[in-house]
Design a protein around this motif. Structure first.
Motif, PDB file in Angstrom:
ATOM      1  N   PHE A  67       0.807  -1.215   0.000  1.00 57.56           N
ATOM      2  CA  PHE A  67       0.000   0.000   0.000  1.00 57.56           C
ATOM      3  C   PHE A  67       0.843   1.270   0.000  1.00 57.56           C
ATOM      4  N   GLU A  68       2.115   1.132  -0.325  1.00 58.58           N
ATOM      5  CA  GLU A  68       2.982   2.289  -0.376  1.00 58.58           C
ATOM      6  C   GLU A  68       2.604   3.182  -1.566  1.00 58.58           C
ATOM      7  N   GLY A  69       2.895   4.458  -1.433  1.00 60.21           N
ATOM      8  CA  GLY A  69       2.759   5.383  -2.556  1.00 60.21           C
ATOM      9  C   GLY A  69       1.351   5.720  -2.983  1.00 60.21           C
ATOM     10  N   ILE A  70       0.388   5.647  -2.081  1.00 60.94           N
ATOM     11  CA  ILE A  70      -0.994   5.998  -2.434  1.00 60.94           C
ATOM     12  C   ILE A  70      -1.103   7.501  -2.685  1.00 60.94           C
ATOM     13  N   ASP A  71      -1.833   7.856  -3.728  1.00 61.04           N
ATOM     14  CA  ASP A  71      -2.069   9.260  -4.064  1.00 61.04           C
ATOM     15  C   ASP A  71      -3.347   9.718  -3.359  1.00 61.04           C
ATOM     16  N   PHE A  72      -3.199  10.354  -2.201  1.00 57.96           N
ATOM     17  CA  PHE A  72      -4.351  10.834  -1.449  1.00 57.96           C
ATOM     18  C   PHE A  72      -4.766  12.215  -1.968  1.00 57.96           C
ATOM     19  N   LYS A  73      -6.023  12.344  -2.400  1.00 60.02           N
ATOM     20  CA  LYS A  73      -6.567  13.643  -2.751  1.00 60.02           C
ATOM     21  C   LYS A  73      -7.214  14.223  -1.495  1.00 60.02           C
ATOM     22  N   THR A  74      -6.799  15.408  -1.085  1.00 60.14           N
ATOM     23  CA  THR A  74      -7.223  15.973   0.190  1.00 60.14           C
ATOM     24  C   THR A  74      -7.934  17.309  -0.012  1.00 60.14           C
TER      25      THR A  74
END
Length: 318
Positions: A67-74
């Motif tokens: 689960f590394e490197g997830i692109d979280f939109k915040t």
């Protein structure tokens, strides 16, 4: 202030049920609210909480192998747009209903600045909005094709009728990127050669490029309903189905036998008592209409639909 995060990750999960149980327990203890779907192909979620809660969640999830490197939109807002936490398993974390669609073989990522550059280059391309029709109705990129489909899993049938040359450059986008991950694979399997997807979707583009070349607002699957994209241009592109005036608010028809989701201004809603037609306004099954509550920014448009509908719609939110 609170934060809302939108994210996904395609990664093999050997035992989704066990993973889901453990993940839900962690989220409950952390105190966050939102919606998370987990399956053998990965995770798809959107959560709300304090910045501290969101940071702890991100650290927890990305520390798990795979689960590394997830692109979280915040996004930062002043309320949590979820009533509770929902964490469930699904056969697909975004439902296309097509077998053997591996996102590893999808289209090329275009970062927001690259996407903008292509739009401004004068290059010949075709752009596809990979969202449901009621989403694109209130907002889309300039020049985009907005398919008349009600569900993401209707796109394969739509693609069978799509007649753009197979050697033409294809740009595609959705809310947060996950639908393009699968649809780009399908396009390549059908013979399109130059397939490109907006990395991070509309939400990341809005954060990094200010929303230029996007008209209207972005539909989101939480209690906010819509969020601004281009803050320099907030004019609605849709029209109230009652008055015909510009509007981008969705309400449900107050007739419980109808429940149609439609674009409506406050003026139109008051005129028709929250109904989509005169026939519905005269129905004995009409709910009492409260214009103040109906247009609160955190009203859930899907409250009155049955469970099957809600699950299907919320499954394709990115």
């Amino acid at each position: 202030m609170y934060e809302v995060i939108l994210y996904y990750k395609f990664t093999d999960i050997e035992d989704p049920e066990s993973f889901c149980e453990q993940h839900k327990s962690f989220c409950k203890e952390l105190g966050v609210k939102g919606r998370i779907y987990i399956g053998r192909e990965g995770i798809n979620g959107t959560l709300g909480g304090t910045p501290e809660q969101m940071q702890k969640y991100k650290e927890h999830l990305t520390a798990i192998e795979g689960f590394e490197g997830i692109d979280f939109k915040t996004d930062t807002i002043d309320f949590i747009p979820f009533a509770k936490l929902k964490c469930k398993t699904r056969d697909e974390i975004v439902a296309l209903h097509e077998e053997d669609v591996d996102p590893a073989y999808g289209g090329k990522y275009l970062e927001p600045h690259e996407w903008k550059a292509v739009m401004e280059s004068g290059e010949d391309y075709v752009m596809i909005d990979v969202r449901n029709d009621y989403e694109s109705k209130i907002g889309h990129f300039e020049g985009a094709i907005t398919p008349d489909v009600e569900n993401f899993y209707d796109f394969p049938d739509w693609l069978d009728q799509f007649d753009a040359p197979k050697d033409k450059k294809v740009l595609m986008y959705c809310t947060g990127g996950i639908r393009c991950e699968k649809f780009s694979v399908l396009m390549k399997e059908k013979g399109w050669e130059d397939v490109n997807q907006l990395h991070g979707g509309i939400l990341r583009y809005a954060n990094e490029e200010g929303g230029e070349h996007y008209k209207g607002k972005c539909f989101v699957f939480d209690d906010r309903l819509v969020v601004p994209v281009n803050k320099d241009n907030l004019e609605p592109i849709a029209r109230c189905e009652i008055t015909g005036k510009p509007a981008d608010s969705y309400i449900n028809c107050a007739n419980m036998e109808c429940n149609k989701l439609f674009v409506c201004s406050k003026e139109g809603a008051i005129k028709m008592e929250g109904c989509c037609s005169e026939e519905c306004r005269q129905s004995e099954f009409k709910r009492p209409f409260d214009p103040e509550n109906a247009f609160r920014p955190f009203r859930k448009w899907y409250n009155y639909f049955d469970d099957e509908f809600k699950e299907r719609e919320l499954e394709g939110n990115a």
